[in-house]
Motif scaffolding. Structure first.
Motif, PDB file in Angstrom:
ATOM      1  N   LYS A  25       0.823  -1.207   0.000  1.00  0.00           N
ATOM      2  CA  LYS A  25       0.000   0.000   0.000  1.00  0.00           C
ATOM      3  C   LYS A  25       0.859   1.261   0.000  1.00  0.00           C
ATOM      4  CE  LYS A  25      -3.920  -2.194   2.295  1.00  0.00           C
ATOM      5  NZ  LYS A  25      -4.654  -2.285   1.025  1.00  0.00           N
ATOM      6  N   PRO A  26       0.301   2.392  -0.459  1.00  0.00           N
ATOM      7  CA  PRO A  26       1.049   3.652  -0.441  1.00  0.00           C
ATOM      8  C   PRO A  26       1.603   3.950   0.949  1.00  0.00           C
ATOM      9  CG  PRO A  26      -0.968   3.909  -1.692  1.00  0.00           C
ATOM     10  CD  PRO A  26      -1.034   2.551  -1.058  1.00  0.00           C
ATOM     11  N   GLY A  27       2.894   4.262   1.008  1.00  0.00           N
ATOM     12  CA  GLY A  27       3.538   4.564   2.278  1.00  0.00           C
ATOM     13  C   GLY A  27       4.132   3.361   2.983  1.00  0.00           C
ATOM     14  N   SER A  28       3.815   2.145   2.512  1.00  0.00           N
ATOM     15  CA  SER A  28       4.333   0.948   3.175  1.00  0.00           C
ATOM     16  C   SER A  28       5.765   0.661   2.734  1.00  0.00           C
ATOM     17  CB  SER A  28       3.444  -0.263   2.881  1.00  0.00           C
ATOM     18  OG  SER A  28       3.476  -0.583   1.503  1.00  0.00           O
ATOM     19  N   LYS A  29       6.503  -0.021   3.588  1.00  0.00           N
ATOM     20  CA  LYS A  29       7.902  -0.327   3.310  1.00  0.00           C
ATOM     21  C   LYS A  29       8.017  -1.605   2.486  1.00  0.00           C
ATOM     22  CE  LYS A  29      12.390  -0.476   5.671  1.00  0.00           C
ATOM     23  NZ  LYS A  29      13.078  -0.373   6.982  1.00  0.00           N
ATOM     24  N   VAL A  30       8.936  -1.590   1.526  1.00  0.00           N
ATOM     25  CA  VAL A  30       9.214  -2.762   0.692  1.00  0.00           C
ATOM     26  C   VAL A  30      10.677  -3.129   0.898  1.00  0.00           C
ATOM     27  CG1 VAL A  30       9.201  -3.733  -1.632  1.00  0.00           C
ATOM     28  CG2 VAL A  30       7.557  -1.940  -1.026  1.00  0.00           C
ATOM     29  N   THR A  31      10.941  -4.351   1.327  1.00  0.00           N
ATOM     30  CA  THR A  31      12.317  -4.746   1.612  1.00  0.00           C
ATOM     31  C   THR A  31      12.855  -5.722   0.570  1.00  0.00           C
ATOM     32  OG1 THR A  31      11.735  -6.667   2.974  1.00  0.00           O
ATOM     33  CG2 THR A  31      11.821  -4.516   4.074  1.00  0.00           C
ATOM     34  N   ARG A  35      17.905  -4.539  -6.080  1.00  0.00           N
ATOM     35  CA  ARG A  35      18.377  -3.159  -5.894  1.00  0.00           C
ATOM     36  C   ARG A  35      18.316  -2.387  -7.207  1.00  0.00           C
ATOM     37  NH1 ARG A  35      23.075  -5.856  -3.400  1.00  0.00           N
ATOM     38  NH2 ARG A  35      22.463  -6.400  -1.267  1.00  0.00           N
ATOM     39  N   GLU A  36      18.701  -3.046  -8.301  1.00  0.00           N
ATOM     40  CA  GLU A  36      18.663  -2.390  -9.609  1.00  0.00           C
ATOM     41  C   GLU A  36      17.227  -2.069 -10.016  1.00  0.00           C
ATOM     42  OE1 GLU A  36      21.320  -1.325 -11.344  1.00  0.00           O
ATOM     43  OE2 GLU A  36      22.355  -1.933  -9.508  1.00  0.00           O
ATOM     44  N   THR A  37      16.316  -2.981  -9.709  1.00  0.00           N
ATOM     45  CA  THR A  37      14.906  -2.756 -10.045  1.00  0.00           C
ATOM     46  C   THR A  37      14.333  -1.612  -9.221  1.00  0.00           C
ATOM     47  OG1 THR A  37      14.695  -5.124 -10.510  1.00  0.00           O
ATOM     48  CG2 THR A  37      12.655  -3.860 -10.312  1.00  0.00           C
ATOM     49  N   PHE A  38      14.740  -1.521  -7.955  1.00  0.00           N
ATOM     50  CA  PHE A  38      14.303  -0.407  -7.115  1.00  0.00           C
ATOM     51  C   PHE A  38      14.678   0.928  -7.755  1.00  0.00           C
ATOM     52  CE2 PHE A  38      14.269  -2.736  -2.727  1.00  0.00           C
ATOM     53  CZ  PHE A  38      13.020  -3.258  -3.029  1.00  0.00           C
ATOM     54  N   LYS A  39      15.876   1.008  -8.331  1.00  0.00           N
ATOM     55  CA  LYS A  39      16.320   2.252  -8.976  1.00  0.00           C
ATOM     56  C   LYS A  39      15.407   2.613 -10.144  1.00  0.00           C
ATOM     57  CE  LYS A  39      21.240   1.621  -7.863  1.00  0.00           C
ATOM     58  NZ  LYS A  39      22.599   1.388  -8.438  1.00  0.00           N
ATOM     59  N   LEU A  40      15.031   1.608 -10.938  1.00  0.00           N
ATOM     60  CA  LEU A  40      14.155   1.844 -12.086  1.00  0.00           C
ATOM     61  C   LEU A  40      12.775   2.318 -11.642  1.00  0.00           C
ATOM     62  CD1 LEU A  40      15.007  -1.322 -14.234  1.00  0.00           C
ATOM     63  CD2 LEU A  40      15.758   1.020 -14.659  1.00  0.00           C
ATOM     64  N   LEU A  41      12.237   1.671 -10.618  1.00  0.00           N
ATOM     65  CA  LEU A  41      10.897   2.017 -10.142  1.00  0.00           C
ATOM     66  C   LEU A  41      10.883   3.374  -9.446  1.00  0.00           C
ATOM     67  CD1 LEU A  41       9.724  -1.466  -8.817  1.00  0.00           C
ATOM     68  CD2 LEU A  41       9.097  -0.343 -10.953  1.00  0.00           C
ATOM     69  N   GLU A  42      12.000   3.734  -8.824  1.00  0.00           N
ATOM     70  CA  GLU A  42      12.089   5.060  -8.215  1.00  0.00           C
ATOM     71  C   GLU A  42      12.077   6.137  -9.297  1.00  0.00           C
ATOM     72  OE1 GLU A  42      14.661   7.366  -4.794  1.00  0.00           O
ATOM     73  OE2 GLU A  42      15.743   6.073  -6.190  1.00  0.00           O
ATOM     74  N   ALA A  43      12.771   5.886 -10.397  1.00  0.00           N
ATOM     75  CA  ALA A  43      12.804   6.850 -11.503  1.00  0.00           C
ATOM     76  C   ALA A  43      11.414   7.068 -12.088  1.00  0.00           C
ATOM     77  CB  ALA A  43      13.766   6.370 -12.586  1.00  0.00           C
ATOM     78  N   PRO A  96      17.301   7.447   2.569  1.00  0.00           N
ATOM     79  CA  PRO A  96      18.556   7.018   3.198  1.00  0.00           C
ATOM     80  C   PRO A  96      18.366   6.606   4.655  1.00  0.00           C
ATOM     81  CG  PRO A  96      18.915   8.986   1.884  1.00  0.00           C
ATOM     82  CD  PRO A  96      17.427   8.764   1.917  1.00  0.00           C
ATOM     83  N   ARG A  97      18.949   5.470   4.999  1.00  0.00           N
ATOM     84  CA  ARG A  97      18.954   4.909   6.356  1.00  0.00           C
ATOM     85  C   ARG A  97      17.567   4.480   6.848  1.00  0.00           C
ATOM     86  NH1 ARG A  97      22.332   9.101   6.296  1.00  0.00           N
ATOM     87  NH2 ARG A  97      20.813  10.521   7.202  1.00  0.00           N
ATOM     88  N   ARG A  98      16.568   4.590   5.984  1.00  0.00           N
ATOM     89  CA  ARG A  98      15.229   4.146   6.376  1.00  0.00           C
ATOM     90  C   ARG A  98      14.710   3.018   5.488  1.00  0.00           C
ATOM     91  NH1 ARG A  98      10.847   8.544   6.914  1.00  0.00           N
ATOM     92  NH2 ARG A  98       9.725   6.640   7.481  1.00  0.00           N
ATOM     93  N   GLY A  99      15.039   3.076   4.198  1.00  0.00           N
ATOM     94  CA  GLY A  99      14.616   1.996   3.317  1.00  0.00           C
ATOM     95  C   GLY A  99      13.821   2.468   2.115  1.00  0.00           C
ATOM     96  N   VAL A 100      13.086   1.531   1.530  1.00  0.00           N
ATOM     97  CA  VAL A 100      12.307   1.776   0.315  1.00  0.00           C
ATOM     98  C   VAL A 100      10.822   1.726   0.652  1.00  0.00           C
ATOM     99  CG1 VAL A 100      11.732   0.873  -1.979  1.00  0.00           C
ATOM    100  CG2 VAL A 100      14.104   0.809  -1.164  1.00  0.00           C
ATOM    101  N   PHE A 101      10.077   2.716   0.157  1.00  0.00           N
ATOM    102  CA  PHE A 101       8.655   2.820   0.467  1.00  0.00           C
ATOM    103  C   PHE A 101       7.846   3.033  -0.812  1.00  0.00           C
ATOM    104  CE2 PHE A 101      11.064   4.092   4.115  1.00  0.00           C
ATOM    105  CZ  PHE A 101      10.382   3.565   5.201  1.00  0.00           C
ATOM    106  N   VAL A 102       6.628   2.518  -0.808  1.00  0.00           N
ATOM    107  CA  VAL A 102       5.718   2.777  -1.925  1.00  0.00           C
ATOM    108  C   VAL A 102       5.360   4.257  -1.903  1.00  0.00           C
ATOM    109  CG1 VAL A 102       3.477   2.252  -2.956  1.00  0.00           C
ATOM    110  CG2 VAL A 102       4.781   0.444  -1.809  1.00  0.00           C
ATOM    111  N   ALA A 103       5.482   4.910  -3.042  1.00  0.00           N
ATOM    112  CA  ALA A 103       5.228   6.351  -3.116  1.00  0.00           C
ATOM    113  C   ALA A 103       3.769   6.667  -2.784  1.00  0.00           C
ATOM    114  CB  ALA A 103       5.566   6.874  -4.504  1.00  0.00           C
TER     115      ALA A 103
END
Length: 227
Positions: A24-30, A46-54, A62-69
């Motif tokens: 869900k939006p705002g949730s953390k994805v590890t 990690r590479e896919t995370f970069k693509l999806l962030e773009a 930083p220091r918190r992780g990856v989250f659904v926008a």
């Protein structure tokens, strides 16, 4: 036919998880969670995370992780208004290029969308795929790769919210009516009417977003303040 790469598989899994509300939006994805689900190593994740962030689907902090926008009202307004103008551009560029076969295909897609709207419960996932297919006809015919890629990114950013608004049968039926009118305008060769209907259709979707997420949130906050 191209064999999907590991990145393709990861991307599809994360995108589908976001669209369906599993993430869900705002949730953390590890990385650990995705690696366990797909039984793969972590480096390609990690590479896919970069693509999806773009593309604006996820946010790396930083220091918190990856989250659904998450998307606020201004974000949504920017996305929908840009979609409205790019859809209009795709229609203008493709109008004289569409064949009778293309127009007939759009008609069949509209009929299938109407069938989804009549089903009980409404076929939301199928409707979204048909909706994408409908708009892809003029987008592909326009032969404008950058426009196509931008529209794909915008579509991905709001697909979860679109699925939620389409759970309202009235909204899905209004969407069907717009697609029927757009198809008929294409078929009759009325360019300006087609462009206008397309813009109205996209902004009606934005209004549904406001009703579902913005107004409801304001009402909830107002009720809390009265407690």
């Amino acid at each position: 036919m191209r064999v999907p790469s590991v990145t393709d598989v990861i991307r599809e899994y994360i995108e589908k998880s976001i669209y369906t509300g599993k993430f869900k939006p705002g949730s953390k994805v590890t990385e650990i969670e995705v690696a366990a689900a797909l039984k793969i190593s972590r480096p390609p994740i990690r590479e896919t995370f970069k693509l999806l962030e773009a593309e604006g689907l996820i946010l790396r902090i930083p220091r918190r992780g990856v989250f659904v926008a998450e998307i606020n009202e201004k974000d949504a307004w920017e996305i929908y208004t840009l979609k409205a103008e790019l859809y209009a551009l795709s229609i203008k560029l493709s109008f004289d290029r569409l064949s009778a076969s293309d127009i007939n295909r759009m008609g069949r897609l509209v009929e299938a969308m109407e069938e989804c709207a009549r089903s009980d419960p409404p076929g939301i996932v199928a409707y979204q795929e048909l909706n994408t297919g409908f708009h892809d006809v003029p987008i592909e015919a326009a032969e404008h790769l950058r426009m196509k890629n931008i529209l794909q990114g915008l579509h991905n950013q709001i697909r979860y919210f679109s699925s939620q608004t389409l759970s309202d049968r009235d909204h899905m039926e209004r969407s069907c009516n717009y697609h029927r009118k757009i198809y008929e305008a294409f078929k009759c060769g009325h360019l300006e009417e087609t462009v206008q209907l397309s813009r109205e259709h996209v902004m009606a979707a934005f209004s549904a977003f406001e009703t579902k997420f913005v107004h409801a949130s304001h009402s909830l906050n107002s009720n809390k303040s009265m407690l």
